[in-house]
Design an enzyme around this catalytic site. Structure first.
Site, mmCIF file in Angstrom:
data_model
loop_
_atom_site.group_PDB
_atom_site.id
_atom_site.type_symbol
_atom_site.label_atom_id
_atom_site.label_comp_id
_atom_site.label_asym_id
_atom_site.label_seq_id
_atom_site.Cartn_x
_atom_site.Cartn_y
_atom_site.Cartn_z
ATOM 1 N N ALA A 1 -22.308 -48.072 -13.837
ATOM 2 C CA ALA A 1 -23.429 -48.774 -13.267
ATOM 3 C C ALA A 1 -24.093 -49.798 -14.247
ATOM 4 O O ALA A 1 -24.476 -49.162 -15.282
ATOM 5 C CB ALA A 1 -24.184 -48.168 -12.322
ATOM 6 N N GLY B 1 -19.212 -44.956 -12.553
ATOM 7 C CA GLY B 1 -18.292 -45.653 -11.828
ATOM 8 C C GLY B 1 -17.360 -46.023 -12.575
ATOM 9 O O GLY B 1 -16.067 -46.459 -12.258
ATOM 10 N N GLU C 1 -14.552 -43.401 -11.669
ATOM 11 C CA GLU C 1 -14.321 -43.569 -10.580
ATOM 12 C C GLU C 1 -13.145 -44.691 -10.621
ATOM 13 O O GLU C 1 -12.202 -44.701 -9.792
ATOM 14 C CB GLU C 1 -15.275 -44.037 -9.539
ATOM 15 N N GLU D 1 -24.205 -39.347 -12.798
ATOM 16 C CA GLU D 1 -25.299 -39.729 -11.918
ATOM 17 C C GLU D 1 -26.366 -38.936 -11.432
ATOM 18 O O GLU D 1 -27.353 -39.035 -10.727
ATOM 19 C CB GLU D 1 -24.332 -40.099 -10.546
#
Length: 727
Positions: free
Chosen positions: A61, A102, A105, A125
């Protein structure tokens, strides 16, 4: 932000580009979405490679968008992950540098993953008070199984490429151009069925006892991260992956993310994250800063003293592959120290190899052990780690001044002695600086860098850079008794001992503060570090012991309240874990299991009787308020004195050196969260009841901030006024 180009053999390359770490900003996600759509619609394209610019895949992020609810990355990123997985054309992720949060991901949304041998992947996270919110908790366990996924997601650890290969996160590890290898793989899999490569369609790999495994993990994180919600939420998201189909698991993941996002904890942990970056960007009142002061290269180092701290510092330097000369005063101590250091280095090298580091990367720098000061004549930096005694340290620095080359930096690992007095005996006070490591020095991340009135900006810059080389978080502070961390700690410890005098038991106070979230209660902490250390220090400065003036009241020093309790315990040989007895008892010396001690309870009753102290019930709230607000109050005094350049300095020191729970941001952040008027009111109440405890008298700066309307923490420094800074 993202682009794709055709390769002659029908492979499109989509490149994430958002320097410096290809953070997944809203704009980048939109650009990748567009590029993916174009590649899928182009009949000339048969396969796709997703990679990152500048040798990095993506660090996750975009931190610049933290705290902007309208730009929460979850929905946009989740949609992109689903589109990657749903592509009819095979998509290969080429992972270089890092694929974190992310970024990982996105990679899990691809059908295949290739990583460079030096790459790392992970889900950090949890350390920001949230959880992977774009299918990470649902796709990862379907790929590698519930147990390793549990470890990765609840710890936030980074996994090196070689370990990722063993786990099954990546399909191949290469030591060459990763994008070229990804293109080669993409060509091979054109027109191959993709069903088994779509993670959302796979069952979760889990043992029959998966529920028990998750229950056990929940108990563990509740104990380890007291009060922190994100590790617990991560486990519940993984439980959803075990119990529910993918589509329902995704809903649970989002529900848990939204729950966390609406608590105070993500903002506290994100504040702590930014604070660690801010403290590296130091500025002096003169205007000299990290931007203008260049560090000198450190090619060789020396450490004086091979006690616990010295051993850890030598190990830290060697781990950073800096050649070290370790010096002791006598052969017995040198032999003991050398064996201990080599044992530590062997363990560290093994750990590095287990993490997949190359032999060269895990090989420590050479360590030379000596009794001869003349061996130090050519080193670039010396770190003195001798016993905390001013006379001894000055004697060492006189010798260093005479022996070391003129450009050698002289550092002291003092935890609170006057840097200027130490520097005064040298021929180079501008090159003397405090480097306060925290025990164990090869593990603890904090380095309190303390400079005096003559320390040059080059010396500061070099010391701060050395901390970075050692993997430490350096915080620059001014020179005053006990500096910042221990100065605040002194007020905290003072309160807990007074509370015991007034009726609390050590275990009650420890329990209250550990329930608040502190890593270790104060009495267990004192027993661990050794009560005799503080006793020797108090004896040297005349607060206790044979040099105490005749007729001095037992519980008073001047107009201030004083507790002789720790002194009496030391006089009875109760030094803590090392002796088997302290505030607690231990089954044997060195044992870490603290057991409440009936002897101590009886002793405290007798002590109160001797000093006519009436025992009373002390509530959980009073324990928390008096201990933490006294500490916070001293923090405001530190800011008022200019010893720290901002509240972030104090918070980073406490988060990384004193076991403050990061999900509460740090003591000064916590004060801003509670509200400064509340802090002031409580302090006034307790100071009125205890006028002989000056640590409870509210700071003038705190009172000023309340008077002007309780401004946000980021504005505090602008209201300090014109008092002279010690920095």
């Amino acid at each position: 932000m993202a682009a794709f180009r055709h390769i002659s053999d029908a492979v499109a390359v989509i490149t994430l580009s958002n320097p410096p770490v290809n953070a997944l900003s809203s704009a980048l996600l939109q650009a990748v979405h567009k590029a993916l759509g174009e590649a899928n619609e182009d009949s000339a394209v048969k396969a796709i490679v997703l990679c990152g610019d500048h040798g990095k895949f993506s660090a996750g992020a975009d931190i610049r968008e933290f705290g902007q609810p309208s730009k929460k990355r979850g929905p946009g990123l989740l949609l992109l992950c689903d589109l990657l997985e749903g592509s009819k054309k095979p998509v290969v992720a080429a992972i270089e540098g890092v694929a974190l949060g992310g970024g990982l991901e996105l990679a899990l949304g691809c059908h295949y993953r290739i990583a460079h041998v030096q790459a790392r992947v992970g889900f950090p996270e949890v350390n920001l008070g949230i959880l992977p919110a774009a299918s990470g908790t649902q796709r990862l366990p379907r790929l590698i199984g519930i147990s390793p996924a549990l470890s990765m997601i609840t710890t936030g650890k980074f996994v090196p490429a070689t370990e990722a290969l063993k786990l099954g996160i990546v399909d191949e590890v290469v030591n060459e151009n990763t994008v070229d290898k990804a293109i080669q793989l993409a060509k091979k899999v054109i027109d191959q069925p993709l069903g088994s490569r779509q993670l959302s369609t796979l069952p979760v790999q889990c043992p029959p006892n998966a529920e028990a495994l998750l229950d056990e993990a929940l108990v563990k994180v509740k104990k380890q991260f007291r009060g922190a919600l994100s590790p617990q939420a991560c486990i519940e998201a993984l439980r959803a992956a075990v119990r529910l189909p993918y589509s329902e698991g995704i809903k649970k993941e989002k529900e848990l993310f939204d729950f966390l996002y609406n608590t105070d904890q993500p903002r506290a942990q994100q504040y702590a994250f930014f604070a660690e970056r801010k403290v590296a960007k130091w500025t002096l009142p003169s205007g000299v800063s990290w931007k203008t002061a260049s560090p000198q290269p450190i090619r060789t180092a020396a450490v004086i003293g091979l006690g616990t701290m010295g051993r850890g510092i030598v190990t830290s330097l060697a781990k950073a592959q800096i050649p070290v000369i370790a010096l002791e005063q006598d052969k017995k101590q040198l032999d003991l120290g050398s064996k201990a250091v080599m044992s530590l280095l062997d363990r560290e090298a093994l750990k590095m190899k287990q993490l997949g580091q190359s032999a060269a990367a895990s090989q420590p720098g050479p360590v030379q052990f000596t009794l001869d000061y003349s061996k130090l004549k050519d080193v670039d930096i010396v770190i003195e780690a001798a016993y905390e005694n001013m006379v001894l340290k000055k004697e060492i620095f006189r010798r260093l001044s005479a022996i070391c080359k003129p450009k050698a930096f002289l550092c002291t690992n003092t935890s609170g002695l006057d840097i200027d007095e130490i520097a005064s005996v040298t021929d180079r006070p501008q090159m003397v600086i405090g480097t306060h490591f925290f025990s164990p020095a090869h593990i603890m991340k904090l380095l309190e860098v303390v400079y005096g009135q003559n320390t040059s900006s080059t010396t500061i810059s070099t010391a701060m850079h050395l901390g970075k080389m050692l993997g430490k978080i350096g915080v620059l502070v001014g020179n005053c008794p006990s500096f910042v961390g221990n100065r605040l700690m002194r007020l905290y410890i003072e309160q807990v001992i007074f509370l015991v005098e007034e009726g609390s038991k050590p275990e009650e106070i420890d329990r209250a503060l550990e329930d608040f979230g502190l890593a270790m209660g104060p009495f267990r902490m004192m027993d661990l570090s050794g009560l005799d250390i503080g006793w020797k220090s108090r004896t040297e400065i005349g607060l206790t012991g044979p040099n105490l003036p005749t007729g001095t009241p037992a519980r008073q020093r001047g107009s201030k309240r004083y507790s002789p309790l720790p002194d009496i315990l030391c006089e009875k040989g109760r030094f803590g874990q090392k002796s088997g007895h302290g505030w607690y008892k231990y089954e044997k010396p060195g044992d870490r299991n603290a057991i409440p001690d009936p002897w101590l309870h009886n002793f405290l009753s007798e002590y109160r009787g001797i000093h006519n102290l009436k025992s009373r019930h002390i509530s959980h709230d009073e324990i928390i308020d008096r201990c933490l607000y006294a500490l916070i109050n001293e923090g405001f005094k530190v800011l008022e004195d200019g010893i720290a350049s901002g509240p972030e300095d104090i918070d980073v020191i406490y988060n990384n050196g004193y076991g403050w729970p990061k999900h509460k941001g740090g003591p000064m952040y916590y004060a801003s969260l509670v509200g400064l008027p509340v802090v002031l009111t409580k302090l006034e109440k307790y100071y009125e009841a205890n006028p002989d405890i000056p640590g409870l008298k509210p700071s003038g700066f705190l009172k000023k901030l309340v008077a002007i309307g309780n401004p946000p923490l980021k504005e505090w420094q602008s209201h300090l006024g014109s008092q002279s800074s010690k920095l």
